[in-house]
Design a protein around this motif. Structure first.
Motif, mmCIF file in Angstrom:
data_model
loop_
_atom_site.group_PDB
_atom_site.id
_atom_site.type_symbol
_atom_site.label_atom_id
_atom_site.label_comp_id
_atom_site.label_asym_id
_atom_site.label_seq_id
_atom_site.Cartn_x
_atom_site.Cartn_y
_atom_site.Cartn_z
ATOM 1 N N UNK A 1 0.835 -1.203 0.000
ATOM 2 C CA UNK A 1 0.000 0.000 0.000
ATOM 3 C C UNK A 1 0.874 1.261 0.000
ATOM 4 N N UNK B 1 2.833 1.539 -3.218
ATOM 5 C CA UNK B 1 1.965 1.926 -4.313
ATOM 6 C C UNK B 1 1.682 3.425 -4.279
ATOM 7 N N UNK C 1 2.796 6.103 -7.162
ATOM 8 C CA UNK C 1 1.740 6.809 -7.878
ATOM 9 C C UNK C 1 1.988 8.315 -7.826
ATOM 10 N N UNK D 1 1.349 0.352 13.393
ATOM 11 C CA UNK D 1 0.164 -0.426 13.689
ATOM 12 C C UNK D 1 0.197 -1.766 12.955
ATOM 13 N N UNK E 1 -2.488 -3.449 12.277
ATOM 14 C CA UNK E 1 -3.807 -3.677 11.713
ATOM 15 C C UNK E 1 -3.761 -3.589 10.191
ATOM 16 N N UNK E 2 -4.694 -4.274 9.566
ATOM 17 C CA UNK E 2 -4.809 -4.193 8.119
ATOM 18 C C UNK E 2 -5.250 -2.772 7.739
ATOM 19 N N UNK E 3 -4.474 -2.059 6.928
ATOM 20 C CA UNK E 3 -4.861 -0.692 6.595
ATOM 21 C C UNK E 3 -6.010 -0.683 5.587
ATOM 22 N N UNK E 4 -6.961 0.207 5.778
ATOM 23 C CA UNK E 4 -8.057 0.328 4.838
ATOM 24 C C UNK E 4 -7.924 1.631 4.057
ATOM 25 N N UNK F 1 -4.020 9.741 -14.433
ATOM 26 C CA UNK F 1 -3.330 9.373 -13.204
ATOM 27 C C UNK F 1 -4.199 9.568 -11.980
ATOM 28 N N UNK G 1 -5.252 6.729 -9.436
ATOM 29 C CA UNK G 1 -5.063 6.844 -7.993
ATOM 30 C C UNK G 1 -6.373 6.564 -7.263
ATOM 31 N N UNK H 1 -7.338 2.949 -7.498
ATOM 32 C CA UNK H 1 -6.515 2.100 -6.635
ATOM 33 C C UNK H 1 -6.990 2.177 -5.190
ATOM 34 N N UNK H 2 -7.225 3.416 -4.749
ATOM 35 C CA UNK H 2 -7.660 3.614 -3.372
ATOM 36 C C UNK H 2 -9.010 2.939 -3.151
ATOM 37 N N UNK I 1 -8.749 -0.894 -3.150
ATOM 38 C CA UNK I 1 -8.156 -1.367 -1.902
ATOM 39 C C UNK I 1 -9.155 -1.248 -0.762
ATOM 40 N N UNK I 2 -9.802 -0.088 -0.672
ATOM 41 C CA UNK I 2 -10.733 0.123 0.436
ATOM 42 C C UNK I 2 -11.859 -0.896 0.396
ATOM 43 N N UNK J 1 -10.678 -4.343 1.355
ATOM 44 C CA UNK J 1 -10.434 -4.447 2.787
ATOM 45 C C UNK J 1 -11.750 -4.460 3.559
ATOM 46 N N UNK K 1 -13.271 -7.741 3.564
ATOM 47 C CA UNK K 1 -12.663 -8.696 4.480
ATOM 48 C C UNK K 1 -13.123 -8.457 5.909
ATOM 49 N N UNK L 1 -7.088 -6.491 20.757
ATOM 50 C CA UNK L 1 -7.516 -7.679 20.023
ATOM 51 C C UNK L 1 -8.865 -8.181 20.550
ATOM 52 N N UNK M 1 -12.041 -0.051 15.283
ATOM 53 C CA UNK M 1 -10.667 -0.474 15.047
ATOM 54 C C UNK M 1 -9.779 0.224 16.069
ATOM 55 N N UNK N 1 -5.873 0.960 16.914
ATOM 56 C CA UNK N 1 -4.502 0.919 16.422
ATOM 57 C C UNK N 1 -3.561 1.142 17.590
ATOM 58 N N UNK N 2 -2.546 0.297 17.688
ATOM 59 C CA UNK N 2 -1.593 0.472 18.780
ATOM 60 C C UNK N 2 -0.221 0.815 18.212
#
Lengths: 274, 296, 287
Positions: free
Chosen positions: A67, A70, A74, A215, A217-220, C6, C10, C13-14, C17-18, C21, C24, C57, C67, C69-70
């Protein structure tokens, strides 16, 4: 013949030095691959880390690495290619070009930790992007810009002047010439630069640690924090959490670097033939 | 049509100026963040102060400078002869095909991430120094002691890391020496060794010098590998077996500290580093421009 | 044209990916309260990090829309990151200092932890007094024979300046000296190897002969040997009873703009379930 003996000794010594260098390279790569590959499994590649990476796999770390890389290419590719076009096609000799060129070289020499400090002060705090994929991607794109510019420019130089003249003579404008004649001829140069840039982005640690965070965690979104493989390896190595995971991560990084270098060599080899 | 062309040229110019802009931004941010400490503590005290104790308000970076110089010098002592040897080997002794392979190997050395070098140093070189090199030294000087985390460990790893820079630029400038030089020398009865040492290397010296200076810049700027293996002891090292802290390692390690003054001090280290690197790179560029030769 | 392409690339791609994710991540039903959605960023002490990871967790398992984040960085980073608003919660492995109170709106003690003094396994010494520890760390004692061990020079391993563990350790052992004006000076010997995290100290002590270091009680394992301090073993019970002197709290700090999500997380961490995780990870529950 004294002279002959001296000469033999001299070349013997040089050969020895070269052999040692090669030996060191094989030692480093071999050492890490031999210890790491047995620990790379499907679970390692597809699982999330548990207990800070002591157990489990590195899937989110792999995704995070991709990520960040990329995002950085870009951002950097269009700017780098355009800058190279400017240097080779548009720039006239003079003060301006000298200044720009000088600073491009300076940018190439700046240590990664300085990029990290800057990225932290500017992107993370000043622009309020936080530790995130985008902060890291922007910082990295600045780092790989000089590589991209240099490699693209080198290949632009190999395009014969007659191509340009022919195109211009046919009535094409300068931009049309660049876009339709010059650039297509040096695709492989751009690609080589891109691959080398990717290699640098994947391997970078100091700058990424200070801007992407750590982190697991899976980044979104691009504003999420993540961890790249290099940073993960640093954490594992310095904390001694688990030898197996450390060697496995290092081996994976080495494998990626091997692939990248082979690709770059293959493409630049093709370029040399053209 | 004309305006479109003009606009495109402008956009491309802006892209070319991005690196300049980036350097300007970096300079502004690093300098403005580090300046307060330089001003209140005094540049002289900052650079020549012997105590780095940020929590006690002492910001002397001489030990860090000494540490960085120590590992850099060590790396150059090991790296320059090795690098030049490899460059000569590559340019003068190998056939084209094998030269390509050897060059690819050297480039691979450049591609390995620094953290991997650091990990290798931690797993192999630090214990080797402690278990094999230290006992050797102790035969001469029984008082010697070392944990393995040392200037020597840093120097060895850095030497490997700067090799590609030395080899590739030196090799380029060796290859750029005109054929006539070689032929004339050989025709005058010199053998190959004499031709290399007395004709080719002197002719390629500007490229070799700049490769060394750039390599020095790389060694000074390297962070992660050094952080893992030199022990980070903010004290002027007395021997290669002593631990040392470097400018870069200290920044990476202590960036997490909160007090604004300490943070500013770390940025001030960044200023010093930045200035050193810019000077080194300018020298390298000036040498290459003056004597022609290959660019990096 | 190229630019448009471009930008499009971009964006695509974002987006891809989003979406990927998000696909998932969307398991299980969620409750609708605002506190059950969003993200929490915790940054700070590397000693607290493993605990925060474990609590996060478990919390994310029962609250799939949140979510957590640590991040590491050190106790100093904990304060700095809530000041700069780059984290919701700062994690500290020491008390909040007076000069830091201004940036801290609220603090929550999550756990207690002992700082264990560890030595390499080849060291024969089993027990040290606080005075001896202080002398070793200030460089007054430099050989193991002075404290009843072999005639070997001591390799001192310390944490970096700014570490909470170092702060707590130096304060309790007296390595941190206060003069009459109240100005504190950390007298840690300059001959100390410095490692930037709990794990790094443990690894260095484990692999370096004749070395001494200090690590979080929760991070102990059999790679190093733990020495008694003033005859008291570093155990959970002894820290709780107060007999083991070198101990410190794990604190979560927040700024005045704490989100509901962050609040809910802290409530979880300090509540029954969170405290159970604290215990499972070798730290000492406070509630």
């Amino acid at each position: 013949m004294n002279k002959n003996v001296k000469s033999k000794g001299y070349f013997g010594l040089i050969g020895l030095v070269a052999a040692i260098t090669l030996g060191v390279l094989i030692l480093i790569i071999g050492f890490i691959l031999v210890r790491g590959i047995p620990n790379i499994s499907l679970e390692f590649l597809t699982d999330s880390p548990r207990m800070m990476g002591k157990e489990g796999g590195i899937f989110p770390v792999i995704i995070g690495t991709l990520y960040v890389t990329l995002v950085s290419i870009i951002i950097a590719t269009p700017i780098g290619v355009a800058a190279a076009i400017y240097f080779s096609e548009y720039a006239k000799k003079g003060k301006l070009i000298n200044i720009i060129r000088f600073f491009t070289e300076v940018l190439a020499g700046i240590p990664s930790v300085i990029f990290g400090l800057f990225g932290f002060a500017f992107f993370v705090v000043f622009l309020g992007m936080g530790w995130s994929v985008i902060s890291g991607g922007l910082t990295l794109s600045m780092m790989i810009l000089p590589t991209l510019i240099r490699s693209t420019e080198e290949s632009l130089k190999t395009v014969p002047v007659s191509y340009r003249e022919g195109s211009l003579a046919l009535g094409a404008t300068k931009w049309e010439t660049v876009k339709k004649v010059v650039l297509p001829c040096c695709k492989s140069g751009v690609l080589t630069g891109l691959i080398l840039g990717i290699g640098r982005a994947i391997g970078e640690t100091a700058a990424v640690m200070l801007t992407v965070g750590g982190s697991l965690k899976l980044p979104v979104s691009v504003f999420d924090s993540t961890r790249t493989m290099a940073v993960h390896l640093y954490t594992l190595a310095s904390e001694g959490l688990s030898d197996e995971k450390t060697y496995a991560t290092a081996a994976l990084l080495i494998i990626i670097v091997l692939i990248i270098n082979t690709l770059a060599n293959y493409i630049s080899g093709k370029l040399a033939k053209e | 049509m004309k305006t479109r062309e003009k606009a495109i040229e402008k956009i491309i110019l802006i892209c070319a100026a991005v690196s300049t802009l980036a350097v300007a931004l970096i300079t502004i941010f690093i300098f403005s963040s580090g300046f307060p400490v330089l001003k209140s503590y005094g540049v002289f005290n900052f650079i020549f102060g012997e105590n780095w104790r940020p929590t006690g308000g002492q910001y002397g970076i001489l030990p860090l400078i000494a540490g960085t110089l120590g590992v850099t010098l060590g790396a150059l002592i090991i790296g320059i002869p090795t690098g030049l040897g490899c460059a000569v080997f590559l340019a003068e002794m190998l056939k084209k095909r094998s030269a390509r392979l050897f060059k690819a190997a050297i480039e691979l050395l450049a591609g390995i991430p620094s953290v991997v070098y650091g990990f290798f140093g931690l797993a192999v070189i630090v214990p080797v120094i402690r278990e094999y090199i230290l006992p050797l030294v102790q035969k001469i000087n029984p008082d010697a002691s070392s944990s393995g985390f040392s200037v020597l460990a840093g120097a060895i790893i850095l030497a490997i890391m700067i090799l590609p820079t030395i080899v590739s630029i030196s090799e380029n400038s060796i290859s750029a020496v005109p054929r006539e030089f070689r032929e004339a020398s050989l025709a005058l009865g010199a053998d190959k060794r004499e031709t290399i040492t007395k004709v080719i290397l002197p002719a390629a010296k500007s490229g070799i010098f700049s490769s060394i200076i750039l390599a020095m810049g790389r060694a000074i700027g390297e962070t992660m590998a050094v952080l893992l293996i030199t022990g980070n002891m903010a004290q002027i090292p007395g021997s290669p077996l002593d631990s040392a802290a470097t400018l870069t390692g200290t920044i990476a390690m202590e960036m997490s500290y909160a007090t604004p003054e300490h943070q500013s001090a770390l940025f001030a280290i960044g200023i010093i580093l930045f200035v050193i690197i810019v000077i080194l790179n300018s020298i390298a560029q000036a040498i290459m421009r003056k004597f022609g030769g290959m660019t990096a | 044209m190229k630019k448009k392409l471009l930008t499009g690339l971009l964006a695509a791609a974002v987006l891809v990916t989003s979406l990927g994710m998000a696909g998932c991540g969307s398991g299980g039903d969620s409750k609708d309260a605002a506190a059950d959605k969003g993200s929490v960023v915790i940054a700070g002490s590397t000693s607290v990090q493993p605990l925060s990871e474990a609590v996060a967790e478990a919390y994310m398992d029962s609250n799939p829309d949140v979510t957590v984040e640590v991040q590491g960085g050190g106790s100093g980073q904990g304060i700095k990151s809530i000041e700069e608003k780059i984290a919701d919660i700062g994690a500290l492995s020491r008390e909040v200092k007076d000069e830091e109170k201004a940036s801290v709106a609220d603090e929550y003690v999550v756990a207690k932890d002992g700082v264990a003094v560890v030595v390499n396994k080849d060291v024969k010494v089993n027990d040290l007094t606080l005075e001896q520890i202080k002398d070793i760390y200030t460089g007054k004692i430099a050989n193991w024979k002075e404290v009843g061990g072999d005639d070997k020079p001591i390799t001192v391993v310390s944490r970096e300046e700014g570490s909470g563990t170092r702060g707590a350790f130096t304060e309790i052992t007296g390595v941190l000296e206060k003069d009459d004006a109240g100005k504190e000076t950390d007298k840690t010997t300059k001959d100390a190897l410095v490692q930037p995290s709990t794990g790094a100290v443990k690894k260095t002590v484990g692999s370096t002969p004749d070395s001494i270091g200090y690590v979080s009680l929760g991070a102990l394992d059999d790679s190093v040997k733990t020495v008694k301090v003033e005859g008291i073993e570093a155990t959970v019970d002894n820290v709780l009873s107060g007999d083991y002197k070198i101990q410190r709290p794990f604190v979560y700090v927040v700024n005045s703009e704490m989100s509901d999500t962050a609040k809910a997380f802290i409530e979880y961490a300090t509540g029954a379930e969170g405290q159970k995780i604290v215990e499972e990870n070798g730290f000492i529950p406070v509630n």
